[in-house]
Write a protein that holds these residues in place. Sequence first.
Motif, PDB file in Angstrom:
ATOM      1  N   SER A   1     -32.675  17.038  41.917  1.00 51.65           N
ATOM      2  CA  SER A   1     -32.226  16.201  40.838  1.00 51.65           C
ATOM      3  C   SER A   1     -31.018  16.849  39.867  1.00 51.65           C
ATOM      4  N   VAL A   2     -30.158  15.899  39.357  1.00 51.05           N
ATOM      5  CA  VAL A   2     -29.377  16.419  38.520  1.00 51.05           C
ATOM      6  C   VAL A   2     -29.761  16.520  36.998  1.00 51.05           C
TER       7      VAL A   2
ATOM      8  N   PHE B   1     -26.996  14.878  29.193  1.00 46.86           N
ATOM      9  CA  PHE B   1     -26.862  13.463  29.305  1.00 46.86           C
ATOM     10  C   PHE B   1     -28.555  12.992  29.470  1.00 46.86           C
ATOM     11  N   ASN B   2     -29.455  14.068  29.866  1.00 42.84           N
ATOM     12  CA  ASN B   2     -30.749  13.586  30.192  1.00 42.84           C
ATOM     13  C   ASN B   2     -31.789  14.783  29.544  1.00 42.84           C
ATOM     14  N   ASP B   3     -31.132  15.371  28.485  1.00 46.21           N
ATOM     15  CA  ASP B   3     -32.034  16.364  27.586  1.00 46.21           C
ATOM     16  C   ASP B   3     -32.612  17.587  28.718  1.00 46.21           C
ATOM     17  N   TRP B   4     -31.549  17.620  29.971  1.00 47.57           N
ATOM     18  CA  TRP B   4     -32.024  18.795  30.699  1.00 47.57           C
ATOM     19  C   TRP B   4     -33.521  18.632  31.354  1.00 47.57           C
ATOM     20  N   LEU B   5     -33.950  17.352  31.452  1.00 41.78           N
ATOM     21  CA  LEU B   5     -35.291  17.263  31.974  1.00 41.78           C
ATOM     22  C   LEU B   5     -35.203  16.908  33.556  1.00 41.78           C
ATOM     23  N   PRO B   6     -35.897  17.962  34.556  1.00 48.15           N
ATOM     24  CA  PRO B   6     -35.757  17.606  35.922  1.00 48.15           C
ATOM     25  C   PRO B   6     -36.507  16.251  36.054  1.00 48.15           C
ATOM     26  N   GLY B   7     -35.998  15.569  37.253  1.00 47.84           N
ATOM     27  CA  GLY B   7     -36.843  14.857  37.786  1.00 47.84           C
ATOM     28  C   GLY B   7     -36.354  13.368  37.184  1.00 47.84           C
TER      29      GLY B   7
ATOM     30  N   LYS C   1     -14.323   9.245  28.230  1.00 53.46           N
ATOM     31  CA  LYS C   1     -13.668  10.137  27.122  1.00 53.46           C
ATOM     32  C   LYS C   1     -14.384  11.237  26.569  1.00 53.46           C
ATOM     33  N   SER C   2     -15.790  11.578  27.400  1.00 53.87           N
ATOM     34  CA  SER C   2     -16.727  12.651  26.841  1.00 53.87           C
ATOM     35  C   SER C   2     -16.905  13.585  27.804  1.00 53.87           C
ATOM     36  N   VAL C   3     -17.368  14.680  27.518  1.00 52.59           N
ATOM     37  CA  VAL C   3     -17.646  15.897  28.409  1.00 52.59           C
ATOM     38  C   VAL C   3     -18.917  16.341  28.373  1.00 52.59           C
ATOM     39  N   HIS C   4     -19.499  16.639  29.516  1.00 54.23           N
ATOM     40  CA  HIS C   4     -20.876  16.744  29.775  1.00 54.23           C
ATOM     41  C   HIS C   4     -21.079  18.072  30.600  1.00 54.23           C
ATOM     42  N   SER C   5     -22.418  18.815  30.293  1.00 47.96           N
ATOM     43  CA  SER C   5     -22.567  19.675  30.904  1.00 47.96           C
ATOM     44  C   SER C   5     -23.764  19.514  32.009  1.00 47.96           C
ATOM     45  N   PHE C   6     -23.821  19.984  33.265  1.00 44.70           N
ATOM     46  CA  PHE C   6     -24.938  19.727  34.050  1.00 44.70           C
ATOM     47  C   PHE C   6     -25.192  20.690  35.259  1.00 44.70           C
ATOM     48  N   ARG C   7     -26.083  20.722  35.925  1.00 46.58           N
ATOM     49  CA  ARG C   7     -26.404  21.530  37.217  1.00 46.58           C
ATOM     50  C   ARG C   7     -27.353  20.748  37.953  1.00 46.58           C
ATOM     51  N   TYR C   8     -27.630  21.051  39.317  1.00 51.79           N
ATOM     52  CA  TYR C   8     -28.418  20.610  40.156  1.00 51.79           C
ATOM     53  C   TYR C   8     -29.498  21.513  40.225  1.00 51.79           C
ATOM     54  N   LEU C   9     -31.056  20.797  40.444  1.00 50.90           N
ATOM     55  CA  LEU C   9     -32.067  21.527  40.431  1.00 50.90           C
ATOM     56  C   LEU C   9     -33.032  21.285  41.739  1.00 50.90           C
ATOM     57  N   ALA C  10     -32.996  22.117  42.663  1.00 53.82           N
ATOM     58  CA  ALA C  10     -33.764  21.852  43.996  1.00 53.82           C
ATOM     59  C   ALA C  10     -35.075  22.435  43.635  1.00 53.82           C
ATOM     60  N   ALA C  11     -36.014  22.208  44.938  1.00 51.42           N
ATOM     61  CA  ALA C  11     -37.293  22.676  45.041  1.00 51.42           C
ATOM     62  C   ALA C  11     -37.166  24.345  44.952  1.00 51.42           C
TER      63      ALA C  11
END
Length: 91
Positions: free
Chosen positions: A27-28, A32-38, A59-69
Amino acid sequence: MLVRKQVKGRARITFVLPADTPPGPVSVVGDFNDWLPGVHPFEPRGDGTRAVSVVLPSKSVHSFRYLAADDHWFDEDHADGHDGTNGLLHT
């Protein structure tokens, strides 16, 4: 890979990964999704990839990562930058 499309003052961002790398669910997660997996899981597509889309303000900036099994965190190679821990996405 990131695919971007502007739609009425908003940005539709599609995150794309190979079908089996890494294996299992992914999941990403980001501000933008309160860092909630799934919340935004990748789904298989007919072309052999997996993808998930989010709609964000333009025109916004967001932080993100991917979370795998198995709690495997990883980054997007094509992010717009990194803040030391997370990938950055400029819409």
